[in-house]
Design a protein around this motif. Structure first.
Motif, mmCIF file in Angstrom:
data_model
loop_
_atom_site.group_PDB
_atom_site.id
_atom_site.type_symbol
_atom_site.label_atom_id
_atom_site.label_comp_id
_atom_site.label_asym_id
_atom_site.label_seq_id
_atom_site.Cartn_x
_atom_site.Cartn_y
_atom_site.Cartn_z
ATOM 1 N N VAL A 46 -5.499 -12.070 6.945
ATOM 2 C CA VAL A 46 -6.930 -12.347 6.853
ATOM 3 C C VAL A 46 -7.643 -11.080 6.382
ATOM 4 O O VAL A 46 -7.149 -9.972 6.576
ATOM 5 N N ASN A 47 -8.801 -11.280 5.754
ATOM 6 C CA ASN A 47 -9.604 -10.156 5.278
ATOM 7 C C ASN A 47 -10.625 -9.769 6.337
ATOM 8 O O ASN A 47 -11.377 -10.614 6.814
ATOM 9 N N ILE A 48 -10.634 -8.499 6.697
ATOM 10 C CA ILE A 48 -11.617 -7.992 7.642
ATOM 11 C C ILE A 48 -12.491 -6.987 6.898
ATOM 12 O O ILE A 48 -11.978 -6.138 6.162
ATOM 13 N N SER A 49 -13.811 -7.116 7.068
ATOM 14 C CA SER A 49 -14.748 -6.272 6.320
ATOM 15 C C SER A 49 -14.801 -4.860 6.873
ATOM 16 O O SER A 49 -14.575 -4.628 8.066
ATOM 17 N N ALA A 50 -15.142 -3.936 5.987
ATOM 18 C CA ALA A 50 -15.267 -2.526 6.375
ATOM 19 C C ALA A 50 -16.203 -2.359 7.568
ATOM 20 O O ALA A 50 -15.908 -1.603 8.502
ATOM 21 N N SER A 51 -17.312 -3.098 7.576
ATOM 22 C CA SER A 51 -18.300 -2.933 8.647
ATOM 23 C C SER A 51 -17.726 -3.295 10.022
ATOM 24 O O SER A 51 -18.180 -2.785 11.043
#
Ligand code: C2E
Ligand code: MG
Ligand code: MG
Ligand code: MG
Length: 285
Positions: free
Chosen positions: A113-118
């Motif tokens: 899954v993609n997790i955002s930098a923030s």
């Protein structure tokens, strides 16, 4: 501002500030609603392991089925979600849905899954991932988190601590869009990444550029030198596939391997491979 060219009338319309703010607030409200009203969808893209000649994992990619605007892609709403903090709720939804769907449909594959930098600058990521895995019964050893290089830059100490805790649970980390961020190579040593995903902008020109090939070959070598598993993104044709095999890339992902699709469709595409293996096993007996 209006401009006439030939028979066409082009109208450039710049909404004023207050109108932009209203539109933004409406969109934010709509996205908040979308997460609750089940308007988000997931599609999955296969990641193919060259050594075992099998699909090894799928990447979950989010879509928004907007009641008026139709199907929206992540670039149309992820930035807003990041700016408004809604990304936390969105990611929680993605993680739980994806883990549950995988457990039901393709329990033998890994999931990324993609997790955002923030999210690497906001406390709670470790607990949130843990909760999604626990609620779905998804094994952490099959769970991978994709982050861009920039995720670790703003608050490196916090990001590193989160990564350590998640790795202790058995979760793996991949650098997404590798080669496009601002990080220096030293951070490959500093942060406990397990793999890199070469950005498709390096892979796509391979078929007709020798220098593009040399760059990709060396990026793969660099990944290997750091003991990282290397995925190539954006594999669109057989030439790229063959070159990447020659350069000993580990995992291939792209339209040539498979387009993002509902999980049921991925399973159907998997079925012939499974039955071929089953036939082989039968023939041996
Ligand atoms: P990404 O993680 O790098 O995902 C790969 C993107 O490349 C996907 O676009 C995929 O459809 C596209 N792609 C795959 N194979 C090929 C190919 O062979 N050729 C070309 N030209 N493109 C290919 P998508 O689904 O529009 O996602 C865009 C980005 O949005 C993703 O890039 C990711 O950074 C972000 N994203 C997607 N889902 C989520 C999510 O649940 N949470 C967060 N935070 N970001 C997400
Ligand atoms: Mg990704
Ligand atoms: Mg990527
Ligand atoms: Mg990307």
């Amino acid at each position: 501002q209006a401009k006439t060219s030939g028979h066409n009338l082009w109208v450039f319309y710049q909404p004023d500030m207050s109108e932009q703010i209203v539109q933004r607030r409406e969109m934010e409200q709509a996205l908040r609603e979308a997460i609750r009203a089940d308007q988000l969808r997931l599609v999955y893209q296969p990641r193919y392991d060259i050594k075992s000649a099998q699909v090894y994992a799928v990447e979950a990619l989010v879509r928004w089925q907007h009641p008026r605007l139709g199907l929206l892609t992540p670039d149309q709403f992820i930035p807003l979600a990041e700016e408004t903090g809604l990304i936390i709720e969105l990611s929680d939804w993605v993680m739980l849905q994806a883990c549950r769907a995988m457990q039901q449909t393709l329990p033998e594959l890994a999931l990324s899954v993609n997790i955002s930098a923030s999210e690497f600058q906001t406390p709670g990521l470790v607990e949130r991932v843990h909760s999604a895995l626990e609620q779905s019964g998804f094994p952490p050893s099959r769970f991978e988190i994709e982050v861009t290089e920039n995720a670790t830059l703003k608050a490196p100490d916090i990001a590193l601590e989160m990564m350590r805790q998640l790795k202790a649970m058995g979760v793996r980390f991949l650098i997404d869009d590798f080669g496009t961020g601002y990080a220096s190579l030293s951070y490959l040593r500093t942060f406990p990444f397990d793999g890199i995903k070469l950005d498709r902008s390096f892979v796509i020109p391979m078929a007709d550029s020798e220098s593009a090939c040399l760059i990709v070959k060396n990026m793969i070598g660099l990944g290997k030198a750091y003991s990282l598993n290397v995925t190539a993104e954006g594999v669109e044709n057989s030439q790229q596939q063959e070159l990447l095999k020659k350069y000993e890339c580990d995992i291939l992902q792209g339209y040539y391997i498979g387009r993002p699709a509902p999980l049921e469709q991925i399973r159907e595409q998997q079925a012939p491979a499974v039955s071929a293996r089953a036939r082989l096993a039968l023939a041996k007996n």
